[in-house]
Design a protein around this motif. Structure first.
Motif, mmCIF file in Angstrom:
data_model
loop_
_atom_site.group_PDB
_atom_site.id
_atom_site.type_symbol
_atom_site.label_atom_id
_atom_site.label_comp_id
_atom_site.label_asym_id
_atom_site.label_seq_id
_atom_site.Cartn_x
_atom_site.Cartn_y
_atom_site.Cartn_z
ATOM 1 N N VAL A 1 0.859 -1.186 0.000
ATOM 2 C CA VAL A 1 0.000 0.000 0.000
ATOM 3 C C VAL A 1 0.895 1.236 0.000
ATOM 4 N N LEU A 2 0.593 2.192 -0.885
ATOM 5 C CA LEU A 2 1.357 3.425 -1.014
ATOM 6 C C LEU A 2 0.460 4.611 -0.709
ATOM 7 N N LEU A 3 0.990 5.551 0.051
ATOM 8 C CA LEU A 3 0.250 6.761 0.391
ATOM 9 C C LEU A 3 0.764 7.921 -0.452
ATOM 10 N N LEU A 4 -0.158 8.736 -0.952
ATOM 11 C CA LEU A 4 0.179 9.893 -1.782
ATOM 12 C C LEU A 4 -0.391 11.152 -1.152
ATOM 13 N N GLU A 5 0.267 12.277 -1.445
ATOM 14 C CA GLU A 5 -0.210 13.578 -0.978
ATOM 15 C C GLU A 5 -0.460 13.578 0.533
ATOM 16 N N ASP A 6 0.593 13.267 1.284
ATOM 17 C CA ASP A 6 0.540 13.252 2.753
ATOM 18 C C ASP A 6 -0.520 12.305 3.301
ATOM 19 N N GLY A 7 -0.749 11.204 2.604
ATOM 20 C CA GLY A 7 -1.672 10.182 3.080
ATOM 21 C C GLY A 7 -3.123 10.410 2.721
ATOM 22 N N ILE A 8 -3.421 11.478 1.989
ATOM 23 C CA ILE A 8 -4.810 11.762 1.601
ATOM 24 C C ILE A 8 -5.315 10.697 0.632
ATOM 25 N N MET A 9 -4.435 10.257 -0.287
ATOM 26 C CA MET A 9 -4.806 9.237 -1.268
ATOM 27 C C MET A 9 -4.005 7.969 -1.012
ATOM 28 N N GLU A 10 -4.591 6.840 -1.400
ATOM 29 C CA GLU A 10 -3.959 5.551 -1.149
ATOM 30 C C GLU A 10 -4.131 4.658 -2.375
#
Length: 88
Positions: free
Chosen positions: A57-66
């Motif tokens: 699992v990868l988090l994008l934009e400070d964890g807002i998107m996954e």
């Protein structure tokens, strides 16, 4: 957590369930666009993508998107499915 590259144009919507290419920029013109998420080729980001496996699992934009890795194409290219969407 990954730092994504520049946008090719308008913000790109990530819709839950969609599959995207996810990889290190191939050149200076390989920007984020519909169907593709890119990252700048830093030592850290190259190592992070290389270490990814199916199910990571990868988090994008400070964890807002996954997103979740569904296929590993190479040490620099993945296929991911959007778990929690938004706009890049």
């Amino acid at each position: 957590k990954f730092r994504v590259a520049e946008l090719a144009g308008e913000p790109v919507p990530l819709v839950e369930g969609e599959i995207f290419e996810f990889g290190i920029c191939k050149d200076d013109n390989d920007h984020i666009r519909p169907g593709r998420i890119t990252m700048k080729p830093t030592i850290e980001q190259n190592a992070l993508v290389k270490a990814c496996q199916v199910g990571t699992v990868l988090l994008l934009e400070d964890g807002i998107m996954e997103v979740k890795v569904t296929e590993k194409l190479s040490d620099t290219e993945l296929k991911v499915q959007v778990i929690r969407g938004g706009k890049l």
